[in-house]
Write an enzyme that holds these catalytic residues in place. Structure first.
Site, PDB file in Angstrom:
ATOM      1  N   ASP A  22      -7.652   4.919  -3.091  1.00 32.17           N
ATOM      2  CA  ASP A  22      -6.809   3.837  -2.587  1.00 32.17           C
ATOM      3  C   ASP A  22      -6.594   2.798  -3.686  1.00 32.17           C
ATOM      4  O   ASP A  22      -7.543   2.177  -4.168  1.00 32.17           O
ATOM      5  CB  ASP A  22      -7.477   3.181  -1.378  1.00 32.17           C
ATOM      6  CG  ASP A  22      -6.538   2.279  -0.594  1.00 32.17           C
ATOM      7  OD1 ASP A  22      -5.479   1.894  -1.132  1.00 32.17           O
ATOM      8  OD2 ASP A  22      -6.856   1.948   0.567  1.00 32.17           O
ATOM      9  N   HIS A  27      -1.229   1.158   7.192  1.00 30.03           N
ATOM     10  CA  HIS A  27      -1.901   1.267   5.901  1.00 30.03           C
ATOM     11  C   HIS A  27      -1.779   2.704   5.401  1.00 30.03           C
ATOM     12  O   HIS A  27      -1.869   3.656   6.184  1.00 30.03           O
ATOM     13  CB  HIS A  27      -3.374   0.879   5.973  1.00 30.03           C
ATOM     14  CG  HIS A  27      -4.049   0.903   4.632  1.00 30.03           C
ATOM     15  ND1 HIS A  27      -3.736  -0.002   3.636  1.00 30.03           N
ATOM     16  CD2 HIS A  27      -4.966   1.744   4.089  1.00 30.03           C
ATOM     17  CE1 HIS A  27      -4.444   0.264   2.554  1.00 30.03           C
ATOM     18  NE2 HIS A  27      -5.199   1.323   2.797  1.00 30.03           N
ATOM     19  N   CYS A  79       0.798  -1.227   0.000  1.00 29.56           N
ATOM     20  CA  CYS A  79       0.000   0.000   0.000  1.00 29.56           C
ATOM     21  C   CYS A  79       0.830   1.276   0.000  1.00 29.56           C
ATOM     22  O   CYS A  79       0.525   2.224  -0.723  1.00 29.56           O
ATOM     23  CB  CYS A  79      -0.954   0.006   1.190  1.00 29.56           C
ATOM     24  SG  CYS A  79      -0.131   0.017   2.811  1.00 29.56           S
TER      25      CYS A  79
END
Length: 257
Positions: free
Chosen positions: A121, A106, A66
């Site tokens: 995202d 994250h 991520c």
């Protein structure tokens, strides 16, 4: 890096990137730059900088986790004059019913457009919204399901993404939380995240290789033991050998491992 990013995801060099174009950008990114942890498993990690992200994913055609995927997308959006901020948060573990408690490991993006904040995202594995999600509780629907972001008071952040994946989830479930009040000031913060994911026993990314990418019909996911293809809402799972694993890394994900 604008031209390199466009080339990697198959986007015209001349076409302006408007807010309305972001759906296509996110779809193409999800289908071309895989979510994967191979460098962690191969112990070949590096300091996170603008240059190292560009080299890894645009020059070497690898994927990332991520902080890498959203870090790269952030640089592209910034270069195309979007008002974007990187933020950190925590992922919810549906099996245990708890947050991972790995710290804010994250990473996602908040994009402001015409006075409205949106969650963007591209670093959440097979759980991607594939569209900007307004941070006001409005439900967004994409080919991957339904998504919404709502304000939430918590020790882990202040906005929660919940989702209901198409053909997978019967009910809404929590995906992750972000902390909008503590924006990322420098990409060097991601070195701390990388260190936790490498060293912490609770990390899901130091146990074995994990790769996921979207396809025209769904997703393809790979571990060193199984290959799973979701095709039009149906899972096709097969056990594989170590040799087959390396073949699929190259064939399905385009990575020379």
């Amino acid at each position: 890096m604008d031209a390199l990013f466009r080339k990697r995801i198959g986007l015209s060099e001349e076409e302006p990137i408007t807010f309305e174009k972001l759906d296509e950008v996110l779809e193409k990114t999800a289908r071309t730059i895989p979510f994967e942890n191979l460098r962690i498993m191969n112990q070949e990690t590096f300091d996170i900088t603008n240059e190292s992200l560009i080299d890894k994913m645009l020059a070497r055609n690898e994927g990332g986790l991520c902080y890498e995927l959203n870090g790269l997308l952030y640089l592209f959006l910034l270069e195309n004059d979007f008002d974007v901020t990187l933020v950190r948060g925590d992922v919810f573990n549906s099996d245990t019913g708890e947050w991972t408690k790995l710290g804010r490991t994250h990473v996602a993006i908040i994009l402001r457009h015409e006075g409205q904040d949106y969650l963007v995202d591209t670093g959440f594995g097979g759980n991607l919204p594939l569209k900007p999600v307004p941070m006001n509780g409005e439900v967004v629907t994409s080919s991957n399901g339904q998504f919404k972001v709502e304000a939430s008071k918590s020790d882990y952040g202040d906005y929660v993404l919940t989702l209901k994946l198409a053909d997978k989830d019967k009910d809404w479930r929590i995906g992750h939380i972000i902390d909008s009040k503590k924006p990322v000031k420098n990409l060097s913060e991601f070195n701390e995240i990388q260190k936790v994911l490498i060293e912490d026993d609770r990390s899901p990314f130091n146990k074995g290789p994990i790769l996921t990418k979207f396809t025209d019909d769904g997703t393809v996911s790979l571990t060193n033991k199984t290959l799973t293809r979701w095709i039009k809402g149906k899972a096709h799972k097969e056990k594989i050998s170590e040799k087959a694993f390396h073949e699929h890394v190259k064939k399905d994900f385009g990575i020379i491992n």
